[in-house]
Design a protein around this motif. Sequence first.
Motif, mmCIF file in Angstrom:
data_model
loop_
_atom_site.group_PDB
_atom_site.id
_atom_site.type_symbol
_atom_site.label_atom_id
_atom_site.label_comp_id
_atom_site.label_asym_id
_atom_site.label_seq_id
_atom_site.Cartn_x
_atom_site.Cartn_y
_atom_site.Cartn_z
ATOM 1 N N PHE A 40 0.861 -1.179 0.000
ATOM 2 C CA PHE A 40 0.000 0.000 0.000
ATOM 3 C C PHE A 40 0.897 1.229 0.000
ATOM 4 C CE2 PHE A 40 -2.827 -2.829 2.752
ATOM 5 C CZ PHE A 40 -3.603 -3.234 1.687
ATOM 6 N N SER A 41 0.488 2.267 -0.674
ATOM 7 C CA SER A 41 1.291 3.494 -0.662
ATOM 8 C C SER A 41 0.739 4.441 0.401
ATOM 9 C CB SER A 41 1.268 4.177 -2.029
ATOM 10 O OG SER A 41 0.032 4.819 -2.241
ATOM 11 N N TYR A 42 1.620 5.271 0.915
ATOM 12 C CA TYR A 42 1.174 6.262 1.900
ATOM 13 C C TYR A 42 0.173 7.221 1.266
ATOM 14 C CZ TYR A 42 4.211 9.752 -0.218
ATOM 15 O OH TYR A 42 4.782 10.624 -1.089
ATOM 16 N N ILE A 43 0.254 7.402 -0.047
ATOM 17 C CA ILE A 43 -0.681 8.305 -0.734
ATOM 18 C C ILE A 43 -2.101 7.734 -0.664
ATOM 19 C CG2 ILE A 43 -1.304 9.279 -2.986
ATOM 20 C CD1 ILE A 43 1.754 9.374 -3.566
ATOM 21 N N GLU A 44 -2.246 6.427 -0.842
ATOM 22 C CA GLU A 44 -3.562 5.784 -0.724
ATOM 23 C C GLU A 44 -4.142 5.999 0.675
ATOM 24 O OE1 GLU A 44 -3.801 1.731 -3.098
ATOM 25 O OE2 GLU A 44 -1.879 1.899 -2.047
ATOM 26 N N ILE A 45 -3.296 5.846 1.662
ATOM 27 C CA ILE A 45 -3.738 5.996 3.052
ATOM 28 C C ILE A 45 -4.092 7.444 3.351
ATOM 29 C CG2 ILE A 45 -3.004 5.762 5.466
ATOM 30 C CD1 ILE A 45 -1.268 3.343 4.386
ATOM 31 N N GLU A 46 -3.252 8.370 2.909
ATOM 32 C CA GLU A 46 -3.534 9.796 3.126
ATOM 33 C C GLU A 46 -4.834 10.211 2.433
ATOM 34 O OE1 GLU A 46 -0.065 11.991 1.937
ATOM 35 O OE2 GLU A 46 0.844 11.761 3.921
ATOM 36 N N LYS A 47 -5.053 9.728 1.216
ATOM 37 C CA LYS A 47 -6.290 10.047 0.490
ATOM 38 C C LYS A 47 -7.508 9.604 1.291
ATOM 39 C CE LYS A 47 -4.874 10.020 -4.358
ATOM 40 N NZ LYS A 47 -4.970 9.298 -5.630
ATOM 41 N N GLU A 48 -7.422 8.407 1.878
ATOM 42 C CA GLU A 48 -8.547 7.899 2.665
ATOM 43 C C GLU A 48 -8.764 8.750 3.915
ATOM 44 O OE1 GLU A 48 -11.797 5.674 3.970
ATOM 45 O OE2 GLU A 48 -10.910 6.016 2.003
ATOM 46 N N PHE A 49 -7.672 9.151 4.577
ATOM 47 C CA PHE A 49 -7.812 10.031 5.741
ATOM 48 C C PHE A 49 -8.467 11.359 5.352
ATOM 49 C CE2 PHE A 49 -4.514 7.611 8.185
ATOM 50 C CZ PHE A 49 -5.283 7.409 9.321
ATOM 51 N N PHE A 50 -8.023 11.949 4.233
ATOM 52 C CA PHE A 50 -8.599 13.212 3.791
ATOM 53 C C PHE A 50 -10.061 13.056 3.399
ATOM 54 C CE2 PHE A 50 -4.059 14.481 2.792
ATOM 55 C CZ PHE A 50 -3.972 15.328 3.874
ATOM 56 N N ARG A 51 -10.392 11.934 2.754
ATOM 57 C CA ARG A 51 -11.787 11.681 2.385
ATOM 58 C C ARG A 51 -12.653 11.638 3.635
ATOM 59 N NH1 ARG A 51 -15.534 7.956 2.440
ATOM 60 N NH2 ARG A 51 -14.243 6.378 3.425
ATOM 61 N N ARG A 52 -12.148 11.015 4.675
ATOM 62 C CA ARG A 52 -12.920 10.878 5.910
ATOM 63 C C ARG A 52 -13.089 12.187 6.662
ATOM 64 N NH1 ARG A 52 -11.585 5.154 8.761
ATOM 65 N NH2 ARG A 52 -11.914 3.865 6.933
ATOM 66 N N GLY A 106 -18.050 10.489 11.216
ATOM 67 C CA GLY A 106 -17.695 9.102 11.460
ATOM 68 C C GLY A 106 -18.884 8.177 11.324
ATOM 69 N N LYS A 107 -20.057 8.621 11.822
ATOM 70 C CA LYS A 107 -21.264 7.794 11.726
ATOM 71 C C LYS A 107 -21.653 7.561 10.272
ATOM 72 C CE LYS A 107 -23.746 8.627 16.010
ATOM 73 N NZ LYS A 107 -24.961 9.200 16.600
ATOM 74 N N LYS A 108 -21.615 8.627 9.488
ATOM 75 C CA LYS A 108 -22.004 8.535 8.083
ATOM 76 C C LYS A 108 -21.003 7.659 7.318
ATOM 77 C CE LYS A 108 -23.400 11.357 4.174
ATOM 78 N NZ LYS A 108 -23.513 12.709 3.639
ATOM 79 N N LYS A 110 -19.151 5.216 8.490
ATOM 80 C CA LYS A 110 -19.342 3.836 8.916
ATOM 81 C C LYS A 110 -20.595 3.233 8.251
ATOM 82 C CE LYS A 110 -17.813 1.239 12.615
ATOM 83 N NZ LYS A 110 -16.430 1.051 12.863
ATOM 84 N N LYS A 111 -21.642 4.046 8.167
ATOM 85 C CA LYS A 111 -22.907 3.596 7.556
ATOM 86 C C LYS A 111 -22.732 3.275 6.080
ATOM 87 C CE LYS A 111 -27.720 4.978 7.126
ATOM 88 N NZ LYS A 111 -28.681 6.077 7.292
ATOM 89 N N ASN A 112 -21.834 4.014 5.414
ATOM 90 C CA ASN A 112 -21.611 3.849 3.967
ATOM 91 C C ASN A 112 -20.743 2.652 3.612
ATOM 92 O OD1 ASN A 112 -23.219 6.034 3.354
ATOM 93 N ND2 ASN A 112 -21.517 7.472 3.305
ATOM 94 N N ARG A 113 -20.187 1.947 4.597
ATOM 95 C CA ARG A 113 -19.305 0.794 4.300
ATOM 96 C C ARG A 113 -20.097 -0.390 3.834
ATOM 97 N NH1 ARG A 113 -14.845 0.620 9.097
ATOM 98 N NH2 ARG A 113 -14.226 2.754 8.928
#
Length: 105
Positions: free
Chosen positions: A81-93, A98-100, A102-105
């Motif tokens: 996994f690249s740190y860019i993938e992880i950072e993108k996910e953090f920024f998306r969140r 958090g509730k929304k 989690k509900k969308n998973r």
Amino acid sequence: MIKKIIKIIKKKILESKSYSIFILKNNFDFLIKKIFEEFNEIVISLKKYILYKNCYNRYFLIKEICDLLYHIILFIIYNNFSYIEIEKEFFRRTKISGKKEKKNR
């Protein structure tokens, strides 16, 4: 921060007898076991820290957190996994609750 830590660990991997290389060479089950073991050690350290609230227990809690992060980063490297993938996910969140999320998973 993730990028810097990944770089440091990847640099250590170049050492032929490093713990990191031992794990990354077909020891995925061992890595998963270590992640759960470190998490368990955090729980134990946290309970001691909550109970006694002293710098000694705080220090051990921080050590266990570092151990868990180290093994999670090895997991990231192992799975390429690249740190860019992880950072993108953090920024998306950060854009949704958090509730929304989690509900969308």
